[in-house]
Design an enzyme around this catalytic site. Structure first.
Site, PDB file in Angstrom:
ATOM      1  N   THR A   1       0.815  -1.212   0.000  1.00  0.00           N
ATOM      2  CA  THR A   1       0.000   0.000   0.000  1.00  0.00           C
ATOM      3  C   THR A   1       0.854   1.270   0.000  1.00  0.00           C
ATOM      4  OG1 THR A   1      -1.512   1.272   1.410  1.00  0.00           O
ATOM      5  CG2 THR A   1      -0.120  -0.295   2.539  1.00  0.00           C
TER       6      THR A   1
ATOM      7  N   LYS B   1       2.033  -3.333   7.415  1.00  0.00           N
ATOM      8  CA  LYS B   1       2.301  -3.555   5.984  1.00  0.00           C
ATOM      9  C   LYS B   1       3.767  -3.229   5.670  1.00  0.00           C
ATOM     10  CE  LYS B   1      -0.137  -4.652   3.105  1.00  0.00           C
ATOM     11  NZ  LYS B   1      -0.581  -5.997   2.618  1.00  0.00           N
TER      12      LYS B   1
HETATM   13  P1  NAD Z   1      -9.967  -7.108   2.318  1.00  0.00           P
HETATM   14  O1  NAD Z   1      -9.953  -6.756   3.758  1.00  0.00           O
HETATM   15  O2  NAD Z   1     -11.160  -6.826   1.491  1.00  0.00           O
HETATM   16  O3  NAD Z   1      -9.631  -8.666   2.142  1.00  0.00           O
HETATM   17  C1  NAD Z   1      -8.666  -9.320   2.898  1.00  0.00           C
HETATM   18  C2  NAD Z   1      -8.865 -10.826   2.706  1.00  0.00           C
HETATM   19  O4  NAD Z   1      -7.844 -11.513   3.448  1.00  0.00           O
HETATM   20  C3  NAD Z   1     -10.206 -11.325   3.242  1.00  0.00           C
HETATM   21  O5  NAD Z   1     -10.808 -12.190   2.302  1.00  0.00           O
HETATM   22  C4  NAD Z   1      -9.841 -12.059   4.510  1.00  0.00           C
HETATM   23  O6  NAD Z   1     -10.733 -13.137   4.811  1.00  0.00           O
HETATM   24  C5  NAD Z   1      -8.449 -12.571   4.181  1.00  0.00           C
HETATM   25  N1  NAD Z   1      -7.634 -12.823   5.377  1.00  0.00           N
HETATM   26  C6  NAD Z   1      -7.477 -12.002   6.447  1.00  0.00           C
HETATM   27  N2  NAD Z   1      -6.687 -12.603   7.355  1.00  0.00           N
HETATM   28  C7  NAD Z   1      -6.309 -13.797   6.831  1.00  0.00           C
HETATM   29  C8  NAD Z   1      -5.480 -14.846   7.291  1.00  0.00           C
HETATM   30  N3  NAD Z   1      -4.871 -14.793   8.490  1.00  0.00           N
HETATM   31  N4  NAD Z   1      -5.327 -15.937   6.503  1.00  0.00           N
HETATM   32  C9  NAD Z   1      -5.944 -16.016   5.294  1.00  0.00           C
HETATM   33  N5  NAD Z   1      -6.745 -15.055   4.830  1.00  0.00           N
HETATM   34  C10 NAD Z   1      -6.927 -13.957   5.586  1.00  0.00           C
HETATM   35  O7  NAD Z   1      -8.681  -6.384   1.725  1.00  0.00           O
HETATM   36  P2  NAD Z   1      -8.449  -5.727   0.286  1.00  0.00           P
HETATM   37  O8  NAD Z   1      -8.934  -4.340   0.331  1.00  0.00           O
HETATM   38  O9  NAD Z   1      -8.908  -6.652  -0.756  1.00  0.00           O
HETATM   39  O10 NAD Z   1      -6.853  -5.667   0.292  1.00  0.00           O
HETATM   40  C11 NAD Z   1      -6.086  -6.764  -0.198  1.00  0.00           C
HETATM   41  C12 NAD Z   1      -4.609  -6.426  -0.067  1.00  0.00           C
HETATM   42  O11 NAD Z   1      -4.323  -5.236  -0.784  1.00  0.00           O
HETATM   43  C13 NAD Z   1      -4.139  -6.160   1.360  1.00  0.00           C
HETATM   44  O12 NAD Z   1      -2.857  -6.705   1.509  1.00  0.00           O
HETATM   45  C14 NAD Z   1      -4.103  -4.638   1.467  1.00  0.00           C
HETATM   46  O13 NAD Z   1      -3.143  -4.234   2.394  1.00  0.00           O
HETATM   47  C15 NAD Z   1      -3.695  -4.278   0.049  1.00  0.00           C
HETATM   48  N6  NAD Z   1      -4.129  -2.957  -0.428  1.00  0.00           N
HETATM   49  C16 NAD Z   1      -5.443  -2.586  -0.349  1.00  0.00           C
HETATM   50  C17 NAD Z   1      -5.846  -1.363  -0.868  1.00  0.00           C
HETATM   51  C18 NAD Z   1      -7.288  -0.906  -0.810  1.00  0.00           C
HETATM   52  O14 NAD Z   1      -7.557   0.260  -1.115  1.00  0.00           O
HETATM   53  N7  NAD Z   1      -8.235  -1.763  -0.458  1.00  0.00           N
HETATM   54  C19 NAD Z   1      -4.909  -0.512  -1.470  1.00  0.00           C
HETATM   55  C20 NAD Z   1      -3.570  -0.919  -1.532  1.00  0.00           C
HETATM   56  C21 NAD Z   1      -3.198  -2.158  -1.021  1.00  0.00           C
HETATM   57  O1  DAU Z   2      -4.137   4.062   0.542  1.00  0.00           O
HETATM   58  C1  DAU Z   2      -4.354   2.684   0.422  1.00  0.00           C
HETATM   59  C2  DAU Z   2      -5.217   2.222   1.558  1.00  0.00           C
HETATM   60  O2  DAU Z   2      -6.530   2.700   1.299  1.00  0.00           O
HETATM   61  C3  DAU Z   2      -5.231   0.712   1.727  1.00  0.00           C
HETATM   62  O3  DAU Z   2      -3.940   0.271   2.061  1.00  0.00           O
HETATM   63  C4  DAU Z   2      -6.222   0.295   2.816  1.00  0.00           C
HETATM   64  O4  DAU Z   2      -6.306  -1.107   2.870  1.00  0.00           O
HETATM   65  C5  DAU Z   2      -7.575   0.868   2.463  1.00  0.00           C
HETATM   66  O5  DAU Z   2      -8.491   0.579   3.494  1.00  0.00           O
HETATM   67  C6  DAU Z   2      -7.495   2.378   2.250  1.00  0.00           C
HETATM   68  O6  DAU Z   2      -7.222   3.061   3.494  1.00  0.00           O
HETATM   69  P1  DAU Z   2      -7.931   4.445   3.851  1.00  0.00           P
HETATM   70  O7  DAU Z   2      -7.865   4.656   5.302  1.00  0.00           O
HETATM   71  O8  DAU Z   2      -7.436   5.546   2.974  1.00  0.00           O
HETATM   72  O9  DAU Z   2      -9.427   4.073   3.346  1.00  0.00           O
HETATM   73  P2  DAU Z   2     -10.859   4.388   3.953  1.00  0.00           P
HETATM   74  O10 DAU Z   2     -11.831   4.001   2.889  1.00  0.00           O
HETATM   75  O11 DAU Z   2     -11.040   3.799   5.299  1.00  0.00           O
HETATM   76  O12 DAU Z   2     -10.854   5.958   4.084  1.00  0.00           O
HETATM   77  C7  DAU Z   2     -10.627   6.816   2.982  1.00  0.00           C
HETATM   78  C8  DAU Z   2     -10.624   8.256   3.490  1.00  0.00           C
HETATM   79  O13 DAU Z   2     -11.945   8.575   3.953  1.00  0.00           O
HETATM   80  C9  DAU Z   2      -9.721   8.470   4.689  1.00  0.00           C
HETATM   81  O14 DAU Z   2      -9.159   9.775   4.611  1.00  0.00           O
HETATM   82  C10 DAU Z   2     -10.657   8.389   5.877  1.00  0.00           C
HETATM   83  C11 DAU Z   2     -11.958   8.946   5.335  1.00  0.00           C
HETATM   84  N1  DAU Z   2     -13.201   8.407   5.938  1.00  0.00           N
HETATM   85  C12 DAU Z   2     -13.355   7.064   5.996  1.00  0.00           C
HETATM   86  C13 DAU Z   2     -14.489   6.513   6.553  1.00  0.00           C
HETATM   87  C14 DAU Z   2     -14.661   5.013   6.665  1.00  0.00           C
HETATM   88  C15 DAU Z   2     -14.180   9.268   6.382  1.00  0.00           C
HETATM   89  O15 DAU Z   2     -14.046  10.518   6.280  1.00  0.00           O
HETATM   90  N2  DAU Z   2     -15.315   8.737   6.920  1.00  0.00           N
HETATM   91  C16 DAU Z   2     -15.511   7.392   7.056  1.00  0.00           C
HETATM   92  O16 DAU Z   2     -16.565   6.977   7.604  1.00  0.00           O
END
Ligand code: NAD
Ligand code: DAU
Length: 360
Positions: free
Chosen positions: A135, A165
């Site tokens: 991330t 991470k």
């Molecule tokens: P998510 O929370 O939607 O999914 C995580 C998945 O991992 C789930 O299916 C959960 O059941 C599984 N999991 C959790 N703990 C586990 C364990 N101990 N063993 C096996 N499985 C397990 O997450 P996401 O948003 O899909 O993110 C996926 C990856 O991408 C993560 O590594 C996150 O750090 C990274 N990432 C996410 C974002 C974002 O914006 N969502 C951005 C950049 C990087």
């Molecule tokens: O930047 C990458 C990351 O983006 C990933 O690594 C994480 O897994 C992913 O969850 C995300 O993190 P953020 O904290 O940026 O995402 P989130 O959707 O929780 O929040 C986005 C922005 O919105 C952040 O500035 C917090 C704000 N927010 C979030 C929630 C849930 C609000 O203002 N109100 C809310 O209720």
């Protein structure tokens, strides 16, 4: 055909990646190891194309015995590691699980591949690949005038999630340098799109606005994120796996930096257009400023020149188009929303996170 171990493939990005691989008809057989925590759901994996090439295994990446069994029984030559605790707010309320899954779990996988990917001379084979999904949050927070994060920006994680991470990234890097494990890492900005668990900002806002509930904005809402449509992220990951250089990090991002209030406004405008008869139009009036997230990072921005120049990848879906697609997906999937919210004790999370965060 390559046997691929995908961890966390029942979550948001992992399930989109599996769908992407199968839709592109890539020559892979997928073993999907997922613990099905609150964030993972088999509902994300229904209607996969060519589902015979997808094998689901419920289990924990920290369970070395299970991971060893998967390697022993299947000729895995590629690992794509998504599994993680991924929500910053949850890491603030309870960091322990983040340390276990994100650090201990990554270590467990690395140790398994170190053991199973040795050749007869006890050297790590070079025809294998470990790709780690990370991330932009590992780089910390930018001041308004600061240049976007590049791959050379020093890490400075601010939340327990980001710190866990960053630790996992360091472990992956160390296994490359110490043992010669063929690895690549992608550090990506905020993803959005179909199947995102409805506690993250974009799905939360879509669903709350649709239902006429308050739209909670932390603090002044001027925090800046870089947003990438999930399919673009999947394409970037596959490009790095195919063409990336071993041991390298690639930053991935959407080339846009709206404030949180701007993105919420954009979502509300899409809903106003799609639901003109709704009694909640104009949806933006549902915005409520609430107490800020502790340690809230102010600004993220990604410099994506390296992946653009070296691998010819850039985002294909604009923020406007991606938000249209995403809002449409949620409006068309009320059953998915209901099942996810019911199954996974969503209401208790909403209470824990938002109760006491009085309107400001
Ligand atoms: P998510 O929370 O939607 O999914 C995580 C998945 O991992 C789930 O299916 C959960 O059941 C599984 N999991 C959790 N703990 C586990 C364990 N101990 N063993 C096996 N499985 C397990 O997450 P996401 O948003 O899909 O993110 C996926 C990856 O991408 C993560 O590594 C996150 O750090 C990274 N990432 C996410 C974002 C974002 O914006 N969502 C951005 C950049 C990087
Ligand atoms: O930047 C990458 C990351 O983006 C990933 O690594 C994480 O897994 C992913 O969850 C995300 O993190 P953020 O904290 O940026 O995402 P989130 O959707 O929780 O929040 C986005 C922005 O919105 C952040 O500035 C917090 C704000 N927010 C979030 C929630 C849930 C609000 O203002 N109100 C809310 O209720």
């Amino acid at each position: 055909m390559k046997n691929v171990l995908i961890t966390g493939g029942a979550g948001f990005i992992g399930s989109n990646f599996i769908r992407y691989l199968l839709e592109q008809d890539l020559d892979v057989c997928i073993f999907n190891l997922d613990l099905l925590t609150y964030a993972g759901s088999l509902e994300n994996l229904t209607d996969l194309p060519d589902s015979d090439r997808h094998h689901f295994i419920k289990g924990d990446i920290c369970d070395r015995e299970l991971v060893d069994k998967i390697f022993t029984e299947n000729f895995i030559s590629l690992v794509v590691h998504f599994a993680a605790e991924s929500h910053v707010d949850r890491s603030i309320l309870g960091p322990e699980e983040f340390i276990r899954t994100n650090i201990q779990g990554t270590f467990s996988l690395l140790e398994a591949v170190r053991k199973h990917w040795q050749d007869s001379n006890n050297e790590i084979r070079q025809d294998v690949h470990f790709h780690h999904i990370s991330t932009d949050e590992v780089y910390g927070s930018l001041a308004p005038e600061e240049a976007a994060f590049s791959e050379l920006t020093p890490v400075a994680p601010n939340s327990p999630y980001a710190a866990s991470k960053a630790a996992s990234d360091h472990l992956v890097r160390a296994y490359y340098h110490t043992y010669g494990l063929p690895v690549t890492i992608t550090n990506c900005s905020n993803n959005y799109g179909p199947n995102q668990f409805p506690e993250k900002l974009i799905p939360l806002i879509i669903i709350n606005a649709w239902e006429g509930k308050p739209l909670p904005i932390y603090g002044d809402g001027q925090q800046i994120r870089d947003w990438l449509y999930v399919e673009d992220h999947c394409r970037a990951i596959w490009s790095v796996i195919q063409k990336g250089k071993q041991g390298e990090i690639y930053n991935v991002g959407g080339n846009n930096q709206p404030t949180n209030l701007e993105i919420v406004n954009q979502i509300c405008s899409v809903l106003d257009m799609k639901l003109p008869e709704s009694q909640h139009t104009p949806h933006f009036e549902l915005v409520q400023h609430v107490k800020d997230r502790p340690g809230h990072d102010r600004r993220y921005a990604m410099n994506i020149q390296k992946i653009k120049n070296d691998l010819d990848w850039e985002p294909a879906v604009s923020l406007e188009e991606g938000l249209q697609k995403t809002v449409t997906w949620y409006l068309n999937h009320p059953d998915w929303i209901e099942k996810i919210r019911k199954q996974q004790d969503y209401q208790s999370w909403v209470k824990n996170n938002y109760q006491g965060r009085d309107q400001q």
